[in-house]
Every structure is written in C-alpha cells, then in structure tokens.
Write an enzyme that holds these catalytic residues in place. Structure first.
Site, short mmCIF file in Angstrom:
data_model
loop_
_atom_site.label_atom_id
_atom_site.label_comp_id
_atom_site.label_asym_id
_atom_site.label_seq_id
_atom_site.Cartn_x
_atom_site.Cartn_y
_atom_site.Cartn_z
N ASN A 11 0.87 -1.18 0.00
CA ASN A 11 0.00 0.00 0.00
C ASN A 11 0.90 1.23 0.00
OD1 ASN A 11 -1.81 2.05 0.49
ND2 ASN A 11 -2.32 1.40 2.58
N LYS A 13 0.09 4.29 -0.28
CA LYS A 13 -0.54 5.48 0.32
C LYS A 13 -0.35 6.68 -0.62
CE LYS A 13 -0.05 3.26 4.76
NZ LYS A 13 0.11 3.35 6.19
N HIS A 96 -9.46 1.15 5.78
CA HIS A 96 -8.10 1.36 6.28
C HIS A 96 -8.15 2.36 7.43
CE1 HIS A 96 -3.92 2.58 6.56
NE2 HIS A 96 -3.63 1.46 5.94
N GLU A 168 -4.79 -4.77 11.07
CA GLU A 168 -3.79 -3.71 11.15
C GLU A 168 -4.02 -2.90 12.42
OE1 GLU A 168 -1.88 -2.57 7.15
OE2 GLU A 168 -3.60 -1.30 7.45
#
Ligand code: 13P
Length: 256
Positions: A11, A13, A96, A168
């Site tokens: 990821n 971002k 997320h 996460e």
C-alpha cells in the site's frame, strides 16, 4: 480464494506519482516470479492505476485501489466508483485506519464500500484493528468484533469467500512498533472466531487474513510463519522495490 496462496500487498498510500509508479512496476516485474502460492498486489495512487493496468502482467502482479466511493455513478464531485475501477483493479482497500481516522469513515460507509466492491467483481480487503488506547484497555477483541459486524453486515456466506481481512493495529501503522507475533495470532484467532459465529466454521477457516503494521524485511518472516497469517499488508517497506521484493522472496520460501 482459498488459503493456499500467500498475499503480499504493498500500500503506497499518498506516495509515488504516475511516473515513479510506472518505474517501480518495471523494476518489480523483473524480479517477481509467477508463483502458484504467492500473489503480489500493489496499491499505487489512483492516478497511476490506468497506466499500470496496461503495463502490468496480471499473472505476475495484481492491482488494488486504495479508496473509492460506494455509489456506482452520479453527482458526487471528485469521487471514483468501483464501477469505474472494474477491469482496472482486482482488489480495493476498505476501512483502512487512515480512512477511518483521518477521513472519519463510518461503519456504514465501510459496509457500503464492501457491497460496492463485491457488486463490481472486485475483492475488498477489509482492514480492522484497535488503537493504542483500546489495546491498553484490553478492548482489542470487542473492537475487532464491532468492525467485522459493521463492515460485513449484508454480506452473505458466498460473498464472504471474496473478502480478505487485514488485521492492522492502528498503533503499529507507520510507527515502527510492529505487533508481536503472539499478539497477531491472538487477534486473528479472535477474528476467525467471530466469523465462525457469523458464518459457520468452514467460512471462518477458509477466509484469508493478513497482518499489517510496520512490517519490514526483517520482521516479515516471523508473521509469514504463523499458521493463522495468510499474507502481509505493507506500507512504508513497500515503497522501495528492492525491499518489497525481498519480502516477496521470503513468501516464496515459507510454504503455507
Ligand atoms: P506501515 O507498513 O507503513 O506501518 O503501514 C501499514 C499500512 O497501513 C498498510 O496498509
């Protein structure tokens, strides 16, 4: 997908523009093997997805969107829908912690996104995890249960097979404080036990569950060796193609 594949997801971002994303993919494609037991996924900026979708060999590397809006079309200035992403990405991140905490996405938004992804034939990666305060208050299990119920309401047991869960812990994301392997096992077993309660033993045993949070080239193997962990969701360490490919190499050698 059954749990016979290890998923390694990068990821990126809000890092790497279109040009850098394309260069990165070029580098990564030189080293990633087409491997029966490992699936490699990258989640670049949404701007780069179109370019990368033309460049990528999908048998080797798959693409994920970091975000999208849950309506398919309409007057939603600035948004991109799962319908628009269909055919370009194979996965989307949903829920997320940065979307939950920085952009205040609610469980209602998250569940609508899970539905939108499934409706558009894209596999949602539903991210769940507790904050430092919730961990200190011994609320990890409760938080995970609430986030699973919140995100999966309306999901049928057939649809559950298309979903990936990523554990996460918020306190581990971007902090360098990765969760200890026994804590990851504890949390993932709690996730499977809740899914068993909601969907039955078979569905719970078959769902892919990943760990994410400050994973590095050094710590990756310890997670991949855990029987409950089916892969990794990697932020910072995925920004360097050399480091990321080193983690992928580890996944080849640690057999599921
Ligand atoms: P870091 O690996 O940078 O902690 O980020 C984890 C993450 O949020 C992946 O989605």
């Amino acid at each position: 997908m059954a749990r016979d594949k290890t998923l390694i997801i990068g990821n990126w971002k809000m890092n790497l523009g279109v040009h850098d994303s394309s260069l990165y993919l070029h580098k990564l494609a030189k080293v990633v093997k087409i491997h029966r037991n490992v699936e490699v996924v990258i989640a670049p900026t949404i701007l780069a997805l179109q370019t990368l979708s033309v460049q990528v060999n999908l048998r080797q590397i798959k693409l994920a969107a970091q975000n999208f809006y849950y309506r398919d079309h309409g007057a939603y200035t600035g948004e991109v829908s799962a319908t628009m992403l269909r055919g370009i990405v194979q996965y989307v991140l949903v829920g997320h912690s940065e979307r939950r905490h920085v952009f205040h996405e609610s469980d209602k938004d998250i569940r609508a996104k899970v539905q939108a992804a499934i409706r558009n034939d894209i596999r949602p990666i539903l991210c769940v995890g507790e904050t430092a305060g919730e961990k200190a208050a011994d609320e990890t299990k409760d938080v995970l249960f609430d986030q699973l119920i919140g995100g999966l309401a309306n999901v049928t047991s057939e649809e559950l097979e298309k979903i990936v869960i990523a554990y996460e812990p918020v306190w581990a994301i971007g902090t360098g404080k990765n969760a200890l392997p026994p804590d990851v096992t504890f949390a993932i077993q709690a996730i499977r036990s809740q899914l068993k309660h909601l969907y039955g033993a078979k569905a719970a045993a078959n769902i892919q569950v990943l760990y994410g949070g400050s994973v590095t080239a050094d710590s990756a193997a310890a997670y991949l060796e855990l029987p409950d962990v089916d892969g990794l969701l990697i932020g910072g360490a995925s920004l360097d193609a050399h480091i990321f490919s080193g983690i992928i190499e580890k996944a080849y050698t640690i057999k599921k």
